[in-house]
Design a protein around this motif. Structure first.
Motif, short mmCIF file in Angstrom:
data_model
loop_
_atom_site.label_atom_id
_atom_site.label_comp_id
_atom_site.label_asym_id
_atom_site.label_seq_id
_atom_site.Cartn_x
_atom_site.Cartn_y
_atom_site.Cartn_z
N GLY A 267 80.76 77.54 -19.65
CA GLY A 267 81.25 76.96 -20.90
C GLY A 267 80.16 76.86 -21.95
N MET A 268 78.95 76.46 -21.52
CA MET A 268 77.85 76.34 -22.46
C MET A 268 77.41 77.69 -22.99
N ASP A 269 77.39 78.71 -22.12
CA ASP A 269 77.03 80.06 -22.55
C ASP A 269 78.03 80.59 -23.58
N ARG A 270 79.31 80.27 -23.36
CA ARG A 270 80.33 80.72 -24.31
C ARG A 270 80.16 80.03 -25.66
N LEU A 271 79.90 78.74 -25.65
CA LEU A 271 79.71 78.02 -26.90
C LEU A 271 78.50 78.55 -27.66
N ARG A 272 77.42 78.81 -26.95
CA ARG A 272 76.23 79.35 -27.61
C ARG A 272 76.51 80.71 -28.25
N ALA A 273 77.23 81.57 -27.51
CA ALA A 273 77.54 82.89 -28.04
C ALA A 273 78.43 82.79 -29.27
N ASP A 274 79.41 81.88 -29.25
CA ASP A 274 80.30 81.71 -30.40
C ASP A 274 79.55 81.17 -31.61
N VAL A 275 78.62 80.25 -31.38
CA VAL A 275 77.81 79.72 -32.48
C VAL A 275 76.95 80.82 -33.07
N LYS A 276 76.33 81.61 -32.22
CA LYS A 276 75.45 82.69 -32.70
C LYS A 276 76.23 83.69 -33.54
N ALA A 277 77.48 83.97 -33.14
CA ALA A 277 78.31 84.92 -33.86
C ALA A 277 79.05 84.29 -35.04
N ARG A 278 78.89 82.99 -35.22
CA ARG A 278 79.60 82.22 -36.25
C ARG A 278 81.11 82.41 -36.12
N SER A 279 81.59 82.50 -34.88
CA SER A 279 83.01 82.68 -34.63
C SER A 279 83.62 81.49 -33.90
N ILE A 280 82.89 80.40 -33.78
CA ILE A 280 83.37 79.26 -33.03
C ILE A 280 84.49 78.56 -33.81
N PRO A 281 85.64 78.29 -33.18
CA PRO A 281 86.74 77.61 -33.87
C PRO A 281 86.33 76.20 -34.28
N PRO A 282 86.83 75.72 -35.41
CA PRO A 282 86.48 74.35 -35.84
C PRO A 282 86.79 73.29 -34.80
N LYS A 283 87.87 73.46 -34.03
CA LYS A 283 88.24 72.44 -33.03
C LYS A 283 87.19 72.31 -31.94
N GLU A 284 86.38 73.37 -31.72
CA GLU A 284 85.34 73.31 -30.70
C GLU A 284 84.11 72.55 -31.19
N MET A 285 84.12 72.14 -32.46
CA MET A 285 83.01 71.38 -33.03
C MET A 285 83.40 69.93 -33.29
N MET A 286 84.55 69.54 -32.80
CA MET A 286 85.05 68.19 -33.10
C MET A 286 85.26 67.38 -31.83
N GLY A 287 85.18 66.07 -31.97
CA GLY A 287 85.60 65.17 -30.91
C GLY A 287 84.55 64.84 -29.88
N ALA A 288 83.27 65.13 -30.14
CA ALA A 288 82.23 64.74 -29.19
C ALA A 288 82.21 63.22 -29.05
N THR A 289 82.04 62.74 -27.82
CA THR A 289 81.97 61.30 -27.58
C THR A 289 80.54 60.82 -27.40
N LEU A 290 79.62 61.74 -27.15
CA LEU A 290 78.19 61.44 -26.99
C LEU A 290 77.47 62.77 -27.20
N THR A 291 76.22 62.73 -27.68
CA THR A 291 75.52 63.97 -28.04
C THR A 291 74.20 64.10 -27.28
N LEU A 292 73.87 65.34 -26.97
CA LEU A 292 72.60 65.68 -26.33
C LEU A 292 71.83 66.64 -27.22
N SER A 293 70.59 66.30 -27.52
CA SER A 293 69.69 67.19 -28.26
C SER A 293 68.57 67.63 -27.33
N ASN A 294 68.63 68.89 -26.93
CA ASN A 294 67.65 69.44 -26.00
C ASN A 294 66.52 70.11 -26.80
N PHE A 295 65.88 69.33 -27.69
CA PHE A 295 64.89 69.91 -28.60
C PHE A 295 63.64 70.40 -27.89
N GLY A 296 63.42 69.95 -26.65
CA GLY A 296 62.23 70.34 -25.92
C GLY A 296 62.14 71.82 -25.64
#
Length: 369
Positions: A267-296
């Protein structure tokens, strides 16, 4: 004449920036034909024609921002006329006195009558004080050109370029967080020496967050500051911050607690690929209940990550590094993962955050398996 308004593009998306018109005035269009591409805070969205007709007029050019409920296009021709919901007055020197139709009324607030709703919203978006302007329209009406001219004067003084799309959304979200949230950040380290491989912690972090939410579920909540209301979520839908040249995207990995590690990885690989291609549906960017920033994965150890309401917490993960650790009186080298947890102190107590953080670290330090 009928008006097709900017439709509701999903939860939380109240405006869109025009990227490209695919039709022009005078053209005949068919139902479902592509009319215009717009960019929201989440993705680029193609908007089709709702019915057959002839394009009488298009509203806004490339780079213009329209609000949900404002007209996109004027129609001449047959079609479902829908429901008359209001009266549109143009933002320029000429005014159209026709009624407009659409699925829902604009969500804009009404201000002074010296400008139309379209022009008032444009002024808010551009940071222009209407009270300081003299209108060039009929009877002193402030026009779109008046507002854009005032904004251009200020831009010329400052220089630089106007933010668009994802970067504009990021700026607005950060300002909202700064205005609303009462942030507190605490720090900890997780010793990963029991892992077979300690260099790709993303999925393990998601699973550890699930374990921590079972101990202190309040950190997986939504908080509404105006009514001082809190709602705990039954599942963890984890927003994953992804850095791109276009700005920060935060797609959502759904139902983390009820999926296997392999399924989460796919699932994470698919989300990354969709973001890279700028093809991710808006609904896949909504409704997060908590966020993780893996800036390291880029650089850095600790951070002060920003909570975006209505969420009440965000976890930041720094870069894993080998460090000396005292074990039974001896110094050994273990892989250490630095962690930073920011929580909204309006909704979460220090004790709740500390217990949550402890449970997360304990879950992370367990052997893989």
């Amino acid at each position: 004449m009928k008006y097709f308004k900017l439709p509701d593009l999903g939860e939380g998306l109240q405006e869109a920036e025009i990227v490209r018109w695919h039709v022009a005035a005078g053209e005949t269009v068919k139902t479902d034909q592509l009319l215009v591409s717009v960019e929201t805070a989440k993705a680029i969205v193609d908007i089709p024609a709702p019915y057959d007709g002839i394009v009488a007029k298009t509203y806004g050019g490339e780079g213009d921002i329209l609000h949900v409920g404002e007209p996109l296009m004027a129609y001449e021709g047959e079609g479902d006329a829908g429901t008359v919901v209001g009266r549109l007055e143009g933002g320029g020197n000429n005014q159209d006195d026709q009624f407009f139709i659409g699925a829902a009324p604009s969500t804009r607030e009404h201000m002074a009558s010296r400008a139309t709703p379209v022009v008032r919203q444009l002024a808010r978006q551009l940071g222009v004080d209407l009270s300081a302007l003299s209108g060039s329209g009929r009877d002193g009406l402030i026009t779109r050109a008046d507002v854009e001219g005032a904004a251009q004067v200020e831009r010329d003084k400052f220089g630089g370029e106007k933010l668009h799309g994802v970067r504009r959304s990021m700026a607005l979200n950060m300002a909202r967080s700064h205005a609303e949230v009462v942030p507190v950040t605490i720090f900890a380290d997780a010793d990963l020496h029991r892992w077979g491989h300690a260099r790709d912690p993303l999925i393990r972090l998601g699973q550890a967050l699930v374990a921590a939410c079972k101990v202190e579920p309040v950190l997986n909540s939504g908080f509404e500051g105006k009514s001082l209301s809190i709602k705990q979520h039954e599942t963890l839908d984890l927003g994953i911050a992804i850095d791109t040249p276009d700005g920060l995207f935060v797609p959502v990995l759904r139902n983390v607690g009820n999926r296997t590690a392999e399924d989460l990885k796919k699932g994470m690989d698919r989300l990354r690929a969709d973001v890279k291609a700028r093809s991710i549906p808006p609904k896949e960017m909504m409704g997060a209940t908590l966020t993780l920033s893996n800036f390291g994965t880029l650089f850095g150890r600790y951070a002060n990550p920003v909570v975006i309401p209505p969420q009440v917490a965000i976890l930041g993960a720094g870069g894993i590094r080998d460090e000396p650790v005292a074990v039974n009186g001896n110094v050994v080298v273990h892989p250490i993962l630095p962690l930073s947890l920011t929580f909204d102190h309006r909704a979460v107590t220090g004790g709740e955050a500390a217990r949550f953080f402890k449970a997360l670290v304990i879950a992370l330090e367990k052997p893989e398996g």
